[in-house]
Design an enzyme around this catalytic site. Structure first.
Site, PDB file in Angstrom:
ATOM      1  N   HIS A  44      24.339  74.584  68.327  1.00  0.00           N
ATOM      2  CA  HIS A  44      23.560  73.513  67.187  1.00  0.00           C
ATOM      3  C   HIS A  44      24.017  74.202  65.882  1.00  0.00           C
ATOM      4  O   HIS A  44      25.436  74.508  65.608  1.00  0.00           O
ATOM      5  CB  HIS A  44      22.270  73.591  67.385  1.00  0.00           C
ATOM      6  CG  HIS A  44      21.417  74.684  66.439  1.00  0.00           C
ATOM      7  ND1 HIS A  44      21.464  75.289  65.794  1.00  0.00           N
ATOM      8  CD2 HIS A  44      20.210  75.636  67.592  1.00  0.00           C
ATOM      9  CE1 HIS A  44      20.627  76.327  65.375  1.00  0.00           C
ATOM     10  NE2 HIS A  44      20.048  76.542  66.343  1.00  0.00           N
ATOM     11  N   GLY A  87      23.131  75.009  63.435  1.00  0.00           N
ATOM     12  CA  GLY A  87      23.292  76.318  62.423  1.00  0.00           C
ATOM     13  C   GLY A  87      24.304  77.341  63.295  1.00  0.00           C
ATOM     14  O   GLY A  87      24.623  77.868  62.209  1.00  0.00           O
ATOM     15  N   HIS A  88      24.227  76.888  64.476  1.00  0.00           N
ATOM     16  CA  HIS A  88      24.883  78.086  64.732  1.00  0.00           C
ATOM     17  C   HIS A  88      26.909  78.383  64.295  1.00  0.00           C
ATOM     18  O   HIS A  88      27.561  78.539  64.386  1.00  0.00           O
ATOM     19  CB  HIS A  88      25.219  77.976  66.638  1.00  0.00           C
ATOM     20  CG  HIS A  88      23.722  78.702  67.327  1.00  0.00           C
ATOM     21  ND1 HIS A  88      23.388  78.180  67.856  1.00  0.00           N
ATOM     22  CD2 HIS A  88      23.716  79.663  67.204  1.00  0.00           C
ATOM     23  CE1 HIS A  88      22.053  78.482  68.828  1.00  0.00           C
ATOM     24  NE2 HIS A  88      22.529  79.616  67.985  1.00  0.00           N
ATOM     25  N   GLN A 131      14.888  90.904  74.643  1.00  0.00           N
ATOM     26  CA  GLN A 131      14.390  90.633  73.816  1.00  0.00           C
ATOM     27  C   GLN A 131      12.913  89.944  74.037  1.00  0.00           C
ATOM     28  O   GLN A 131      12.273  89.692  73.127  1.00  0.00           O
ATOM     29  CB  GLN A 131      15.111  90.672  72.852  1.00  0.00           C
ATOM     30  CG  GLN A 131      15.755  89.188  73.098  1.00  0.00           C
ATOM     31  CD  GLN A 131      17.151  88.393  71.971  1.00  0.00           C
ATOM     32  OE1 GLN A 131      17.653  89.513  71.403  1.00  0.00           O
ATOM     33  NE2 GLN A 131      16.786  88.001  71.488  1.00  0.00           N
ATOM     34  N   ASP A 183      16.079  83.859  61.087  1.00  0.00           N
ATOM     35  CA  ASP A 183      15.841  84.586  61.969  1.00  0.00           C
ATOM     36  C   ASP A 183      15.538  85.498  60.388  1.00  0.00           C
ATOM     37  O   ASP A 183      16.265  86.753  61.125  1.00  0.00           O
ATOM     38  CB  ASP A 183      16.017  85.172  62.687  1.00  0.00           C
ATOM     39  CG  ASP A 183      16.327  84.215  63.731  1.00  0.00           C
ATOM     40  OD1 ASP A 183      15.526  83.542  65.072  1.00  0.00           O
ATOM     41  OD2 ASP A 183      16.793  83.593  64.069  1.00  0.00           O
ATOM     42  N   GLN A 242      15.087  89.033  61.766  1.00  0.00           N
ATOM     43  CA  GLN A 242      16.482  90.174  62.535  1.00  0.00           C
ATOM     44  C   GLN A 242      17.431  89.999  61.666  1.00  0.00           C
ATOM     45  O   GLN A 242      18.214  91.236  61.710  1.00  0.00           O
ATOM     46  CB  GLN A 242      16.737  88.844  63.419  1.00  0.00           C
ATOM     47  CG  GLN A 242      18.143  88.906  64.192  1.00  0.00           C
ATOM     48  CD  GLN A 242      18.292  88.173  65.192  1.00  0.00           C
ATOM     49  OE1 GLN A 242      17.591  87.967  66.429  1.00  0.00           O
ATOM     50  NE2 GLN A 242      19.406  86.936  65.267  1.00  0.00           N
ATOM     51  N   SER A 296      16.628  74.792  65.974  1.00  0.00           N
ATOM     52  CA  SER A 296      17.056  75.849  66.955  1.00  0.00           C
ATOM     53  C   SER A 296      17.105  75.366  68.248  1.00  0.00           C
ATOM     54  O   SER A 296      16.381  74.157  68.290  1.00  0.00           O
ATOM     55  CB  SER A 296      15.109  76.653  66.757  1.00  0.00           C
ATOM     56  OG  SER A 296      14.865  77.313  67.772  1.00  0.00           O
ATOM     57  N   ARG A 337      15.406  75.914  70.244  1.00  0.00           N
ATOM     58  CA  ARG A 337      14.028  75.883  71.042  1.00  0.00           C
ATOM     59  C   ARG A 337      13.163  74.875  70.908  1.00  0.00           C
ATOM     60  O   ARG A 337      12.520  74.418  71.161  1.00  0.00           O
ATOM     61  CB  ARG A 337      12.604  76.782  70.562  1.00  0.00           C
ATOM     62  CG  ARG A 337      13.274  77.982  71.731  1.00  0.00           C
ATOM     63  CD  ARG A 337      11.845  79.416  71.228  1.00  0.00           C
ATOM     64  NE  ARG A 337      12.238  80.564  72.113  1.00  0.00           N
ATOM     65  CZ  ARG A 337      12.640  81.704  71.875  1.00  0.00           C
ATOM     66  NH1 ARG A 337      13.080  81.834  70.661  1.00  0.00           N
ATOM     67  NH2 ARG A 337      12.104  82.638  72.808  1.00  0.00           N
TER      68      ARG A 337
HETATM   69  P1  AMP Z   1      19.468  82.272  68.482  1.00  0.00           P
HETATM   70  O1  AMP Z   1      20.955  81.569  69.434  1.00  0.00           O
HETATM   71  O2  AMP Z   1      19.184  81.353  68.579  1.00  0.00           O
HETATM   72  O3  AMP Z   1      20.180  83.657  69.213  1.00  0.00           O
HETATM   73  O4  AMP Z   1      21.140  82.419  67.359  1.00  0.00           O
HETATM   74  C1  AMP Z   1      22.009  83.071  67.226  1.00  0.00           C
HETATM   75  C2  AMP Z   1      22.196  83.428  65.443  1.00  0.00           C
HETATM   76  O5  AMP Z   1      22.565  81.800  64.748  1.00  0.00           O
HETATM   77  C3  AMP Z   1      21.269  84.295  64.799  1.00  0.00           C
HETATM   78  O6  AMP Z   1      22.044  84.853  64.482  1.00  0.00           O
HETATM   79  C4  AMP Z   1      19.969  83.325  64.588  1.00  0.00           C
HETATM   80  O7  AMP Z   1      19.416  83.475  62.944  1.00  0.00           O
HETATM   81  C5  AMP Z   1      21.460  81.784  63.584  1.00  0.00           C
HETATM   82  N1  AMP Z   1      20.365  80.190  63.693  1.00  0.00           N
HETATM   83  C6  AMP Z   1      19.575  79.524  64.331  1.00  0.00           C
HETATM   84  N2  AMP Z   1      19.096  78.591  64.880  1.00  0.00           N
HETATM   85  C7  AMP Z   1      19.916  78.783  62.652  1.00  0.00           C
HETATM   86  C8  AMP Z   1      19.627  77.930  61.473  1.00  0.00           C
HETATM   87  N3  AMP Z   1      18.935  76.855  62.347  1.00  0.00           N
HETATM   88  N4  AMP Z   1      20.459  77.475  60.248  1.00  0.00           N
HETATM   89  C9  AMP Z   1      21.254  79.067  60.321  1.00  0.00           C
HETATM   90  N5  AMP Z   1      21.458  80.005  61.041  1.00  0.00           N
HETATM   91  C10 AMP Z   1      20.370  80.035  62.213  1.00  0.00           C
END
Ligand code: AMP
Length: 285
Positions: free
Chosen positions: A25, A27-28, A52, A141, A144, A176, A178
């Site tokens: 999304h 964020g990524h 995890q 996160d 993390q 997210s 999720r």
């Molecule tokens: P995930 O796929 O949820 O494990 O996230 C992969 C990376 O993207 C992790 O470093 C997360 O912290 C980051 N991430 C997930 N959601 C967001 C967001 N809304 N804004 C910025 N980074 C994000």
């Protein structure tokens, strides 16, 4: 991947790694764009890491769609997607795990014991495979980020970490993968989390409250009044390096991390706000 990365480094390329669990999304994408700005080559790893997830968590249900991720990566200018199989990562007689003691057991770790061992282990493996100069993580996160920063420091991992700001929907809900579990109604209810965090930040900075307990209580009341559907699991007010609870708010100076977890229906969400607080009393003297 190891051979490709070794070759790229030999030829002087700066490699940026964005570790993800896929179902990408915005964020990524913000992490990918930050990597593009700084690096010659951007690698995105897509791996739903079984280590995890706790028994009974959403490992099986976690959304997966590689062709969708491929298109997102292509549009964002990613050079390589590293998409290993669980057997490749933990096959045979796998035995080695990385444990960042103490901070892994706090906050999320209390409710998800072993989660950060899985995270630290996979992240170190990804680092060793992709050999990045820079690795990008989201502040979304928060714990993390703290755990990985500590692992990199303690184990002398030779790379630079970048922690990028949380990307949010217009209503404030942190993006997210999720969120796809939630109905539209739940998603609009869940926007209360960010409003709660901003309320908490305001209360900390106001210096009107002596203890974080009082502020947590106020935040909880805010959620109860404004969103009865929100079932809070915890709120924590800590520093951002060892995740130590801040007890005496007015005397504290430094980074403040307010983090929380809450359920909306069956979906468990986490969010946080990070800011700097001065000790007004000290500064007045
Ligand atoms: P995930 O796929 O949820 O494990 O996230 C992969 C990376 O993207 C992790 O470093 C997360 O912290 C980051 N991430 C997930 N959601 C967001 C967001 N809304 N804004 C910025 N980074 C994000």
């Amino acid at each position: 991947m190891q051979e490709i990365s070794a070759y790229l480094r030999r030829t002087g390329k700066k490699i940026g790694l964005v570790p993800t669990m896929g179902f990408l999304h915005e964020g990524h994408v913000s992490l990918i764009l930050a990597a593009r700005d700084e690096c010659d080559i951007v690698i995105v790893s897509v791996f739903v890491n079984p280590a995890q997830f706790l028994p009974g968590e959403d490992f099986k249900a976690y959304p997966r769609d590689l062709s969708r991720d491929y298109h997102v990566c292509k549009a964002a200018g990613v050079n390589y997607i590293f998409y290993p199989d669980a057997k490749d990562m933990y096959g045979g007689d796998y035995m080695t795990y990385v444990n960042v003691n103490e901070i892994s057991d706090k906050l999320e770790g209390k409710y998800r014991p072993g989660h950060f061992t899985g995270v630290a282990t996979i992240v170190l493996k990804l680092f060793n495979i992709t050999k990045p100069d820079f690795a990008y993580f989201g502040q979304k996160d928060a714990q993390q980020a703290v755990v990985i920063r500590k692992m990199v420091k303690d184990l002398n991992v030779d790379l630079n970490l970048r922690i990028c700001e949380t990307v949010r929907e217009e209503n404030g809900l942190a993006m997210s993968s999720r969120n796809t579990y939630m109905s539209d109604e739940n998603k609009s209810n869940a926007a209360v989390l960010y409003r709660m965090l901003k309320t908490g930040k305001g209360l900390v900075l106001s210096n009107e409250y002596g203890t974080s307990k009082e502020i947590r209580k106020k935040m909880k009341e805010y959620a109860e009044t404004n969103c009865p559907e929100c079932s809070l699991q915890y709120i924590a007010i800590t520093d951002n390096s060892n995740l130590k609870k801040i007890i005496n708010i007015p005397e504290y100076e430094g980074e403040v991390l307010i983090s929380l977890a809450a359920y909306f229906g069956k979906t468990r969400l986490i969010d946080n706000i990070l800011f700097y607080k001065k000790n007004e009393r000290l500064n007045r003297i």
